[in-house]
Design a protein around this motif. Structure first.
Motif, short mmCIF file in Angstrom:
data_model
loop_
_atom_site.label_atom_id
_atom_site.label_comp_id
_atom_site.label_asym_id
_atom_site.label_seq_id
_atom_site.Cartn_x
_atom_site.Cartn_y
_atom_site.Cartn_z
N LEU A 192 5.49 -5.48 9.30
CA LEU A 192 5.08 -5.09 7.96
C LEU A 192 6.30 -4.67 7.13
O LEU A 192 7.15 -3.90 7.60
CB LEU A 192 4.08 -3.94 8.02
N SER A 193 6.34 -5.14 5.90
CA SER A 193 7.42 -4.76 4.99
C SER A 193 7.05 -3.45 4.29
O SER A 193 5.95 -2.90 4.47
CB SER A 193 7.63 -5.87 3.96
N ILE A 194 7.98 -2.96 3.46
CA ILE A 194 7.72 -1.74 2.71
C ILE A 194 6.53 -1.94 1.78
O ILE A 194 5.66 -1.06 1.63
CB ILE A 194 8.98 -1.34 1.90
N LEU A 195 6.45 -3.13 1.15
CA LEU A 195 5.33 -3.45 0.26
C LEU A 195 4.01 -3.41 1.02
O LEU A 195 3.02 -2.84 0.55
CB LEU A 195 5.54 -4.82 -0.36
N ASP A 196 3.99 -4.02 2.22
CA ASP A 196 2.77 -4.04 3.03
C ASP A 196 2.31 -2.64 3.38
O ASP A 196 1.12 -2.30 3.24
CB ASP A 196 3.00 -4.86 4.30
N ARG A 197 3.26 -1.83 3.84
CA ARG A 197 2.90 -0.48 4.26
C ARG A 197 2.42 0.35 3.07
O ARG A 197 1.49 1.15 3.19
CB ARG A 197 4.10 0.20 4.94
N TYR A 198 3.05 0.16 1.94
CA TYR A 198 2.69 0.92 0.74
C TYR A 198 1.25 0.60 0.30
O TYR A 198 0.44 1.51 0.07
CB TYR A 198 3.68 0.58 -0.38
N ILE A 199 0.93 -0.69 0.18
CA ILE A 199 -0.41 -1.09 -0.27
C ILE A 199 -1.46 -0.77 0.79
O ILE A 199 -2.57 -0.31 0.48
CB ILE A 199 -0.43 -2.58 -0.64
N LEU A 200 -1.11 -0.99 2.07
CA LEU A 200 -2.06 -0.72 3.15
C LEU A 200 -2.41 0.77 3.21
O LEU A 200 -3.57 1.14 3.43
CB LEU A 200 -1.49 -1.19 4.48
N ARG A 201 -1.40 1.62 3.00
CA ARG A 201 -1.65 3.07 2.99
C ARG A 201 -2.57 3.44 1.83
O ARG A 201 -3.48 4.25 1.98
CB ARG A 201 -0.31 3.80 2.89
N LYS A 202 -2.34 2.83 0.66
CA LYS A 202 -3.21 3.07 -0.48
C LYS A 202 -4.62 2.55 -0.21
O LYS A 202 -5.61 3.20 -0.57
CB LYS A 202 -2.64 2.35 -1.71
N TYR A 203 -4.72 1.38 0.40
CA TYR A 203 -6.01 0.74 0.69
C TYR A 203 -6.87 1.64 1.57
O TYR A 203 -8.02 1.98 1.23
CB TYR A 203 -5.75 -0.60 1.36
N LEU A 204 -6.34 2.01 2.72
CA LEU A 204 -7.12 2.80 3.68
C LEU A 204 -7.30 4.24 3.21
O LEU A 204 -8.37 4.83 3.39
CB LEU A 204 -6.43 2.78 5.05
N GLY A 205 -6.26 4.80 2.57
CA GLY A 205 -6.35 6.19 2.11
C GLY A 205 -7.37 6.38 1.02
O GLY A 205 -8.16 7.33 1.04
N THR A 206 -7.39 5.47 0.04
CA THR A 206 -8.35 5.58 -1.07
C THR A 206 -9.77 5.36 -0.58
O THR A 206 -10.71 6.04 -1.03
CB THR A 206 -8.02 4.56 -2.17
N PHE A 207 -9.95 4.43 0.35
CA PHE A 207 -11.27 4.17 0.92
C PHE A 207 -11.80 5.41 1.64
O PHE A 207 -12.95 5.83 1.45
CB PHE A 207 -11.20 2.98 1.87
N ALA A 208 -10.94 6.03 2.47
CA ALA A 208 -11.34 7.25 3.19
C ALA A 208 -11.64 8.38 2.22
O ALA A 208 -12.61 9.14 2.40
CB ALA A 208 -10.24 7.66 4.17
N LEU A 209 -10.83 8.50 1.17
CA LEU A 209 -11.03 9.57 0.18
C LEU A 209 -12.35 9.39 -0.55
O LEU A 209 -13.09 10.36 -0.77
CB LEU A 209 -9.87 9.56 -0.82
#
Length: 359
Positions: A2-19
């Motif tokens: 995973l690149s920096i872009l992948d990790r950044y968007i993936l963290r936003k994806y899962l974090g916002t869903f959980a929130l």
């Protein structure tokens, strides 16, 4: 890797869903509890039972509405990326639109696998606790469990019928049992009333009549009262409509096979439950692509316009899911088509929106 872009968007994806789940589930619990609190107090439900009920309701509620929560969370954080011109920055750096989608697809895969495990094994237990609490303590549920015109095949040779069965008293009216060998009826048992005795798992028949069919004449046996045993269970006289929701995936497959052999009239309802356990998790991919295509474009109205569009699409998806599911449960409409049709329609929409967004 995973690149920096992948990790950044993936963290936003899962974090916002959980929130979003953490924000909306307590609201759902509060609204539901406020609606049922008078019945809970009237029935003097123990506090430990209420806590278990709310826990089961949380899982039941999250499993039922997770596609909508996921859809809104993706629209929310992607709209923020678009408003901050981050999407333009990603694409201007030489990243293709499909490459930009990769972390979203990875996130959808994680959610899809989690939802599959959840719906196959964890949600059924919660559904059982949720429904049993409703039928044990909420007055309306107790009334709904009473059954009218129950007719079922209990094995290869025997068919049973009751015109009405009262669950609270375990008493049924106008009971008949017909025994066939091949295409010929060998005997028929009838009673004006049947009562189940849970202490010894026996049945009491009132105004009992048994007619054995002979070649030249019939043999008739009568009794005002008869205590006996049968090969069928009490559940055969009281088919619970929510039973499929409480079974794990393997148990549900075995149950449907058994009910098909019995000629159950509720097969459509059971198969809708089975196919939804696959179709809803898969919808994570479709709704994710639609959400990205809708919200990755910066609009004049900002996030509000994207959220309004997203809520509208989400409501239409749920509407399609409910309407076609009900059609399959109450008619001869194919349960497979009914459960997968919303995914097919929205997959076509996703392809169309994705092509426009790419341009």
């Amino acid at each position: 890797m995973l690149s920096i872009l992948d990790r950044y968007i993936l963290r936003k994806y899962l974090g916002t869903f959980a929130l979003l789940l953490l924000l909306f589930i307590p609201i759902g619990i509060t609204v539901h509890l406020a609606e049922k609190i008078d019945k809970i107090l009237d029935n003097e439900v123990p506090i430990i039972e209420v806590i278990k009920y709310l826990y089961d309701f949380t899982i039941y509620f999250a499993n039922l509405l997770f596609p909508l929560f996921l859809f809104l969370s993706v629209i929310w954080f992607t709209s923020k990326l678009a408003n901050n011109t981050e999407v333009i920055a990603f694409l201007s750096s030489g990243v293709s639109y499909y490459r930009f989608l990769r972390p979203y697809i990875i996130g959808a895969t994680i959610v899809c696998i989690s939802a599959l495990i959840f719906s196959m094994y964890l949600a059924p237990k919660a559904s059982k606790g949720f429904n049993e609490f409703s039928y044990n303590y909420l007055k309306k549920g107790k009334q709904d469990r009473d059954q009218n015109n129950v007719y079922t095949q209990i094995n290869d040779n025997d068919y049973i019928y009751v015109s009405y069965f009262n669950v609270n008293e375990n008493i049924g009216s106008n009971f008949t049992l017909e025994h066939f060998e091949g295409n010929e009826m060998k005997y028929k048992i009838a009673a004006t009333q049947i009562k189940y005795n849970p202490e010894d798992s026996t049945y009491t028949l009132f105004n009992y009549t048994k007619r054995e069919i002979g070649k030249t004449s019939d043999i008739l046996e009568r009794s005002q009262r008869l205590d006996t045993v049968f090969s069928f269970d009490l559940e055969d006289l009281t088919p619970v409509t929510y039973i499929a929701e409480t079974l794990s995936f393997t148990e549900l497959n075995d149950f449907i096979k058994k009910e098909k052999a019995r000629g159950s009239s509720n097969i459509g309802r059971y198969e809708v439950v089975r196919y939804k356990r696959w179709s809803l998790p898969v919808s994570a991919y479709i709704l994710t692509i639609i959400a990205v295509a809708v919200s990755s474009v910066k609009r004049r109205g900002g996030m509000g316009v994207n959220l309004a569009i997203g809520i509208g699409i989400g409501m239409i998806f749920i509407f399609f899911d409910k309407v076609f599911g009900t059609m399959a449960e109450q008619s001869s409409f194919s349960p497979f088509i009914a459960t997968w049709f919303p995914n097919i329609v929205f997959a076509i929409l996703a392809i169309y929106l994705l092509r426009n967004a790419k341009r």
